[in-house]
Design a protein around this motif. Structure first.
Motif, PDB file in Angstrom:
ATOM      1  N   LEU A  37      59.067  39.310  55.374  1.00  0.00           N
ATOM      2  CA  LEU A  37      60.388  39.241  56.253  1.00  0.00           C
ATOM      3  C   LEU A  37      61.273  39.673  55.997  1.00  0.00           C
ATOM      4  N   SER A  40      61.132  42.570  57.877  1.00  0.00           N
ATOM      5  CA  SER A  40      61.089  42.890  59.516  1.00  0.00           C
ATOM      6  C   SER A  40      62.293  42.808  60.038  1.00  0.00           C
ATOM      7  N   GLY A  43      60.079  38.998  64.726  1.00  0.00           N
ATOM      8  CA  GLY A  43      58.955  38.003  64.745  1.00  0.00           C
ATOM      9  C   GLY A  43      58.450  37.735  65.843  1.00  0.00           C
ATOM     10  N   SER A  45      55.028  35.304  67.642  1.00  0.00           N
ATOM     11  CA  SER A  45      53.950  34.232  67.729  1.00  0.00           C
ATOM     12  C   SER A  45      53.868  33.857  69.063  1.00  0.00           C
ATOM     13  N   LYS A  60      56.017  29.371  61.461  1.00  0.00           N
ATOM     14  CA  LYS A  60      56.583  30.803  61.986  1.00  0.00           C
ATOM     15  C   LYS A  60      57.951  31.059  62.681  1.00  0.00           C
ATOM     16  N   GLU A  63      60.237  30.232  59.651  1.00  0.00           N
ATOM     17  CA  GLU A  63      60.604  31.246  58.923  1.00  0.00           C
ATOM     18  C   GLU A  63      61.041  32.824  59.794  1.00  0.00           C
ATOM     19  N   TYR A  64      61.048  33.342  60.572  1.00  0.00           N
ATOM     20  CA  TYR A  64      61.740  33.555  61.268  1.00  0.00           C
ATOM     21  C   TYR A  64      63.244  33.709  62.019  1.00  0.00           C
ATOM     22  N   SER A  67      65.334  34.052  58.501  1.00  0.00           N
ATOM     23  CA  SER A  67      65.362  35.104  58.065  1.00  0.00           C
ATOM     24  C   SER A  67      66.135  35.785  58.876  1.00  0.00           C
ATOM     25  N   LEU A  69      65.670  36.781  61.844  1.00  0.00           N
ATOM     26  CA  LEU A  69      64.477  37.949  62.276  1.00  0.00           C
ATOM     27  C   LEU A  69      64.964  37.855  64.310  1.00  0.00           C
ATOM     28  N   ILE A  71      63.157  36.553  67.518  1.00  0.00           N
ATOM     29  CA  ILE A  71      61.758  36.723  68.104  1.00  0.00           C
ATOM     30  C   ILE A  71      61.311  37.249  69.604  1.00  0.00           C
ATOM     31  N   SER A  73      58.022  35.004  71.701  1.00  0.00           N
ATOM     32  CA  SER A  73      57.612  34.205  71.044  1.00  0.00           C
ATOM     33  C   SER A  73      56.488  33.348  72.556  1.00  0.00           C
TER      34      SER A  73
END
Length: 85
Positions: A37, A40, A43, A45, A60, A63-64, A67, A69, A71, A73
């Motif tokens: 991650l 990256s 992210g 999802s 997830k 987590e993203y 981090s 990130l 996203i 989704s």
């Protein structure tokens, strides 16, 4: 990162023309997840709108977010709510 839900999903993904551009790592230890991650920028999802997924917040996404990130989704109410609050 992470396992496929089932063999059918794995086969469908691997048969897709874009699969050759995917670096699939499968299930990994937490330290590998964190390391990947950190490398990256984004992210993703994307989930089918089943009742189970529409009512749950995928790990997830947390987590993203932790981090830092960007996203992409699925557009579910629970995800929108968490993103806005």
């Amino acid at each position: 990162i992470g396992p496929f839900l089932d063999g059918h999903s794995a086969r469908k993904a691997k048969e897709h023309k874009i699969w050759m551009k995917v670096r699939y790592l499968g299930k990994q230890m937490r330290k590998v997840v964190v390391s990947e991650l950190e490398k990256s920028d984004l992210g993703i999802s994307l989930l089918h709108p089943t009742r189970q997924y529409q009512k749950a917040l995928p790990v997830k996404l947390a987590e993203y977010a932790m981090s830092g990130l960007a996203i992409i989704s699925s557009d579910f109410d629970i995800i929108k709510y968490k993103a806005e609050h």
